[in-house]
Enzyme design. Sequence first.
Site: not given
Length: 402
Positions: A259, A230, A145
């Site tokens: 984030k 990531d 994801f």
Amino acid sequence: MTENTPRTPQAIADAERWTAHNYHPLPVVVAEAEGAWVTDIDGRRYLDCLAGYSSLNFGHRHPALVGAAHAQLDRLTLTSRAFVHDQFAEFCQRLAALCGKDLVLPMNTGAEAVETGIKVARKWGYQVKGVARDRAHIVVAADNFHGRTTTIISFSTDEDARADFGPYTPGFTVVPYGDLDALRGAVTDDTVAVLLEPIQGEAGVLVPPAGYLPGVRALCTERNVLFVADEIQSGLGRTGRTFAVEHEGVVPDMYLLGKALGGGIVPVSAVAADAAVLGVLRPGQHGSTFGGNPLACAVATEVIKLLETGEFQARATELGERLHNGLAKLIGDGVTEIRGRGLWAGVDIDPARMTGREASERLMARGILAKDTHGSTIRLAPPLVITADEIDWTLDQFAAIL
């Protein structure tokens, strides 16, 4: 409506009426928050064990982060990158130092960071590695994801994210996560990057086998391929280290961050790499109006200062051990497996007992906010400011719903 009538049902109905149905949220309407706790519009408090998918690593409204935002709001909020502002250099320098890299490229969302990483890797492949034009190839992992743009969902194996959004962007090969032999077989002379999550969050907090990440690093070095990590969910303290790759002693060529970098206040993302990689970009070739804006830089600089102390990494290690030890006691009593590192856990519920959605709703009824993924898996990712007593209380509620 009387004074004592719950407001939540109507608020949820209004939200459903006026928004596209691209989410299936739990029936709670949050109005206030502080630390690890949120309060809904009817005054009920919940312990937040999702933390905005790791966006709220430092809790809701951390005083240092809110203070930085307030101070910057009184001075300057946006210039665009057409000019330089007085918060930019310190943010970039501190983030580069935190990552051990020469340069950073600020963006806004995690998906933008991933898109930036893909573009940079391709350009590096053409200008540095010598790959023939339009032949650049990137290897990714199944069940990944990385975001929801058209390019990113082109290499997703989640049909909900991918179906009916084609035609898809070429240039990617998907291999099983954790399978080093499959990865080795997929790398060609045209491969410019291997893009991986050091721990797969959306897939259920999947930790790769020991030795996998070092093997990826060695393979990338051998084949002159960029290792792109990531760390948008796994990074910035969540697993007990600044970056999840540190558990395996690995240094990637490129970090993708987001984030928690925005402190739960503003969207902030970034790519960090050495000058030999990020230096391929020239003015006009990539950018963002809001990327690296003054408000974002002011907040993110305070985030980096919090990480520089090591306090939050230590809390994630200590309290994560408490969380995982407690969850392990539930295996065989409604829980089939747990995974994760630090204050991050994927908990597989016995599907004969209930679905993940049902477990999330039962936890919510007991004052815990968590979220399901992939059927009967619950993700737990509380803010790193959570206390030992709150961890124990969470474990008690988890046991109770089973």
